[in-house]
Enzyme design. Structure first.
Site, PDB file in Angstrom:
ATOM      1  N   SER B  98       0.824  -1.208   0.000  1.00  0.00           N
ATOM      2  CA  SER B  98       0.000   0.000   0.000  1.00  0.00           C
ATOM      3  C   SER B  98       0.867   1.270   0.000  1.00  0.00           C
ATOM      4  O   SER B  98       1.710   1.423  -0.868  1.00  0.00           O
ATOM      5  CB  SER B  98      -0.960  -0.044   1.197  1.00  0.00           C
ATOM      6  OG  SER B  98      -1.916   0.964   1.079  1.00  0.00           O
ATOM      7  N   ASP B 221      -9.805  -3.901  -5.855  1.00  0.00           N
ATOM      8  CA  ASP B 221      -9.228  -3.289  -4.644  1.00  0.00           C
ATOM      9  C   ASP B 221      -9.723  -1.844  -4.563  1.00  0.00           C
ATOM     10  O   ASP B 221      -9.437  -1.032  -5.444  1.00  0.00           O
ATOM     11  CB  ASP B 221      -7.693  -3.333  -4.721  1.00  0.00           C
ATOM     12  CG  ASP B 221      -7.031  -2.724  -3.496  1.00  0.00           C
ATOM     13  OD1 ASP B 221      -7.755  -2.281  -2.574  1.00  0.00           O
ATOM     14  OD2 ASP B 221      -5.784  -2.691  -3.463  1.00  0.00           O
ATOM     15  N   HIS B 249      -7.305  -5.697  -0.592  1.00  0.00           N
ATOM     16  CA  HIS B 249      -6.117  -4.855  -0.497  1.00  0.00           C
ATOM     17  C   HIS B 249      -4.992  -5.560   0.262  1.00  0.00           C
ATOM     18  O   HIS B 249      -3.855  -5.111   0.231  1.00  0.00           O
ATOM     19  CB  HIS B 249      -6.510  -3.555   0.225  1.00  0.00           C
ATOM     20  CG  HIS B 249      -5.469  -2.496   0.189  1.00  0.00           C
ATOM     21  ND1 HIS B 249      -4.988  -1.963  -1.001  1.00  0.00           N
ATOM     22  CD2 HIS B 249      -4.815  -1.847   1.178  1.00  0.00           C
ATOM     23  CE1 HIS B 249      -4.097  -1.026  -0.723  1.00  0.00           C
ATOM     24  NE2 HIS B 249      -3.965  -0.950   0.595  1.00  0.00           N
TER      25      HIS B 249
END
Lengths: 576, 269
Positions: B98, B221, B249
């Site tokens: 991320s 996502d 995610h």
């Protein structure tokens, strides 16, 4: 029939839901249907995220999901449910993963109540914040002027000096003390004094930059923090301008007032590390120098001054200790009638029996006592000691005048008269006119009117007053006009040169003339030879004091001297 | 410069596995290094794995936290390069989940000598929409709501109020005393990381990439949608885009095997 068959999840007042590992909704009960507005048919197979706000989706991915994977369950997470009408509803969700079916089981309930509690807590926190900030303001602000107070200044200075260590900032710190503020308070009352302080605060604020800090330090004292690097001349110039602004005419309640301020200033950083408190003291000391130099001005602090002040302080401590351990003694120098040989009296002169340096004359230690409370304490001791001696001599049959020198600062002390009368009350049998105060004409006298009234009060008590070193001051004549004294003492410098200098002789004649015109006695100091005494007698000055007659001597030697003096024919020089 | 031991303690650095190639695993917002526990078994035989917690997360030393440093991703990037320097690492393959994808990129732009390549797992250079060219997936209001939800989920009101009552001077002291636990319990610290993550826009940095990178993009996502992956690939020189048949995610947690395959494929190029 068992209870478990009687009730289904649809009967519970809580949302029940099952999702698979692709987030698809596999089951939802009536509560969910009712709460979300979606029919069960619409929900089945739909993505869980349909029911979650975007923010809740992030919560799911960043918190709920990792927690579920790690711990198998996640309790009481506050999320937002998006209903069929696109409105959001607060929910509390708990989730548990079921490993066998790879499903997540959810319980969902309304968070209205806990949200209400949250809002109330938030409100409480806000109120608390306001209260705390108000309390901080109150504890940091001087209520009269609205300026930061001493505590706030100290805190600010600490912060700034800490900052300086990091980014090398520089500043100047000025200490401001109003001149004559006490008089304003005394004559016009505290309400006028308060208005003056408010005006001063405004004048300071309007003449300084917004990033400078002005604090009320206490009473009529202010401290100014000037941001930036200053040279001596620059800071002196800006503050002198400020002093000028402060001394502009001022009217409070229709009363025109005269106001001025003395300022001391010190610069930071300095070669040596200094503490915030030390910095304030430096500025304060410099302010004191500005007062001594005549007020209404700026004085810069310098390290040399500090060193000399430190030295003076240690001298003072030594003198205090000397007074406490009885190291001072009064010597007495006779005054006689040079024509008849009659002993008129004696002038008390102080000596210090220094434990290491031996006997010390007053010129070596009196300067350190100037304008100090220790000086006043010593002055009191001198008076008491001389009166005591006077009484002893009287009891021994020796009838004399005794004079003491009185310092201008002591004379101006508000308690002087009271102290003196209390001391005199301890010697009720003593005729007051045997006691004499010698006032040095050159001593710094700030309030001449006050001194006149003190001296006149002394005379009314019966005490004699003489003007010492007469002729060396600047306002001798006006003194004589306004002040009734008993004796003028002609300064030794005129006597010393009278035989050779016609100018000094002329002054001497003049002083003798004044004394006669004003009806006072005249005593010549510094009579060192027979010729001096003879010429003085010729000029009409019969009273003298000096080495030719006798040196100052301890009290116990005085009686023997007086007896020897009486046995001798005067003038002795005819025999020597 | 801090000593190696100080950095290791500050960021709770752990090294596991063995192998010539060094793979640094960096968690994203809201988590700590424990998120890698499902992936580690697949990788520890072949690689030297370096794990850590950003200051403010997990079992890092929260006393080292300062708002001025950690209110932008550059502060977190410093953590990364300082760890590499402290452990004398070079040729580091950096796997960031991320927001950490961008943190690793920032670190490698500043210290290219420490890195060999990037493996970006569900990365995003900007979570906000910037129409018409870019759709990060969120509007400002969504992210404001996130901060609000974080507040509402934080229960330690006493800790929250104490600094207020005790004054700003004691705030740092209190932060130091807060318990180290999963997903930083200190709301102030967590919110600063949230703001640095979700309100930043580092798209302009993509062009400065100095190392090859593989973008592991999840098909579905919300936080980093496929458009984001395509954008990054288009703007980052030397990048490869891998669109994975997966949801969500947190692929490293939900589909570790799939992620391990991609790691092996990338590192054995």
């Amino acid at each position: 029939m068992t209870a478990s068959n009687l009730f289904s999840p649809d009967d519970f007042p809580v949302g029940c839901m099952v999702t698979d590992n692709k987030r698809r909704i596999l089951y939802s009960n009536h509560f969910i249907e009712a709460y979300s507005g979606y029919s069960t048919d619409n929900l089945l197979g739909a993505d869980l995220f349909v029911l979650l706000s975007k923010a809740s989706q992030i919560m799911f991915e960043t918190y709920l999901m990792p927690t579920l994977v790690r711990e198998g369950r996640c309790d009481e997470i506050r999320l937002s449910l998006v209903n069929a009408l696109d409105g959001t509803l607060p929910i509390v969700a708990s989730a548990q993963s079921d490993d066998a079916s790879e499903c997540i089981l959810w319980s969902i309930s309304s968070a209205n109540r806990s949200d209400q509690l949250f809002e109330e807590l938030t409100e409480t926190k806000k109120l608390l914040e306001q209260k705390v900030s108000l309390l901080r303001t109150l504890s940091d602000t001087d209520p009269l002027t609205g300026l930061p107070n001493r505590a706030a200044l100290t805190h600010y200075l600490d912060q700034k000096m800490l900052e300086r260590k990091r980014n090398g900032m520089a500043f100047a710190l000025a200490f401001v003390d109003l001149d004559g503020f006490k008089e304003i308070n005394d004559h016009h009352g505290h309400h006028v004094g308060d208005r003056v302080l408010q005006t001063v605060a405004k004048r300071l604020a309007s003449n300084l930059r917004s990033d400078d800090l002005i604090a009320r330090f206490g009473g009529d004292e202010f401290v100014i923090f000037l941001n930036g690097q200053f040279s001596h001349s620059l800071v002196e110039e800006s503050l002198t301008r400020l002093v000028g602004k402060l001394s502009e005419p001022l009217t409070v309640d229709g009363v025109p007032l005269h106001l001025s301020a003395s300022m001391g200033v010190t610069l930071y950083p300095q070669a040596k590390e200094v503490e915030p408190g030390q910095l304030i003291r430096q500025a304060d000391q410099a302010m004191y120098q500005a007062k001594l130099a005549g007020k209404n001005q700026v004085c810069l602090f310098n390290i040399d001054n500090e060193a000399s002040l430190k030295e003076r302080y240690s001298e003072l401590s030594a003198l205090q200790a000397a007074l406490a351990s009885n190291q001072f003694e009064l010597y007495y120098q006779p005054k006689v009638n040079m024509r008849t040989g009659e002993i008129l009296g004696a002038e008390a002169l102080i000596r210090w029996h220094h434990p290491e340096e031996g006997l010390k004359a007053p010129a070596s230690f009196l300067p350190a006592l100037r304008n100090t409370t220790t000086g006043i304490a010593l002055g009191r001791w001198v008076i008491a000691c001389a009166l005591n001696q006077l009484q002893t001599w009287r009891e021994q049959g020796l009838d004399l005048h005794v004079s003491v020198n009185i310092d201008g600062y002591h004379l101006q002390h508000p308690n002087f008269l009271h102290d003196l009368s209390v001391t005199l009350a301890g010697f009720p049998a003593l005729p007051k006119q045997r006691f004499e105060l010698e006032v040095l004409e050159t001593s710094t006298i700030e309030d001449i009117g006050h001194v006149y009234s003190v001296l006149n009060a002394c005379r009314r008590m019966g005490i004699r007053i003489s003007l010492d070193d007469f002729g060396t001051g600047y306002s001798s004549l006006s003194h004589l006009r306004d002040l009734s004294v008993d004796t003028l003492k002609i300064d030794r410098s005129f006597v010393k040169n009278m035989l050779t200098s016609s100018g000094d002789l002329a002054i001497l004649k003049g002083v003798i003339g004044f004394a006669s015109a004003f009806g006072c006695d005249v005593v010549a100091e510094g009579v060192e030879t027979f010729q001096h005494s003879q010429q003085l007698i010729e000029l009409g000055c019969e009273f003298g004091q000096g080495y030719y007659i006798a040196r100052p001597m301890p009290a116990h030697a005085f009686q023997a001297w007086a007896a020897a003096w009486a046995r001798e024919e005067f003038p002795r020089s005819t025999q020597t | 410069m801090l000593l190696k031991e100080e950095i290791v303690a500050r960021n709770n650095v752990t090294v596991v596995g063995s192998g010539d190639k060094t793979l640094m695993l960096a968690h994203g917002f809201g988590c700590d290094q424990q998120v890698w526990q499902h992936l580690i078994p697949y990788l520890e035989k072949d690689y030297t794995l370096v794990l850590f917690d950003y200051v403010g997360s997990g079992k890092s030393q929260i006393s080292s936290f300062s708002e001025s440093r950690y209110r932008t991703l550059e502060g977190y990037a410093k953590d990364v390069s300082e760890i590499c320097q402290a452990l004398n690492l070079d040729q580091v393959h950096f796997m960031g989940h991320s927001v950490s994808g961008m943190i690793g990129l920032l670190a490698s732009i500043d210290h290219p000598e420490l890195f060999a390549s990037h493996l970006m797992l569900c990365p995003s250079p900007c979570f906000l929409d910037a129409p018409p060219d870019y759709y990060g997936g969120f509007e400002r209001a969504d992210l404001e709501e996130l901060l609000d939800l974080m507040d509402r989920n934080y229960i330690g009101w006493a800790d929250y109020l104490a600094p207020l009552v005790m004054g700003p001077e004691s705030a740092e002291l209190l932060i130091g005393e807060l318990a180290d636990s999963f997903c930083s319990t200190d709301p102030v610290v967590a919110k600063i990381f949230a703001k640095a993550t979700f309100f930043s826009d580092y798209r302009h940095k993509l062009a400065e990439a100095k190392h090859p990178a593989v973008i592991l993009q999840s098909e579905r996502d919300t936080l980093a949608n496929p458009k984001v992956g395509r954008y990054m690939h288009a703007h980052m020189p030397g990048s490869t885009l891998r669109l994975l048949a997966s949801e969500g995610h947190c692929l490293h947690m939900t589909q570790p095997e799939l992620v391990a395959q991609e790691v092996n494929a990338w590192l054995r190029y």
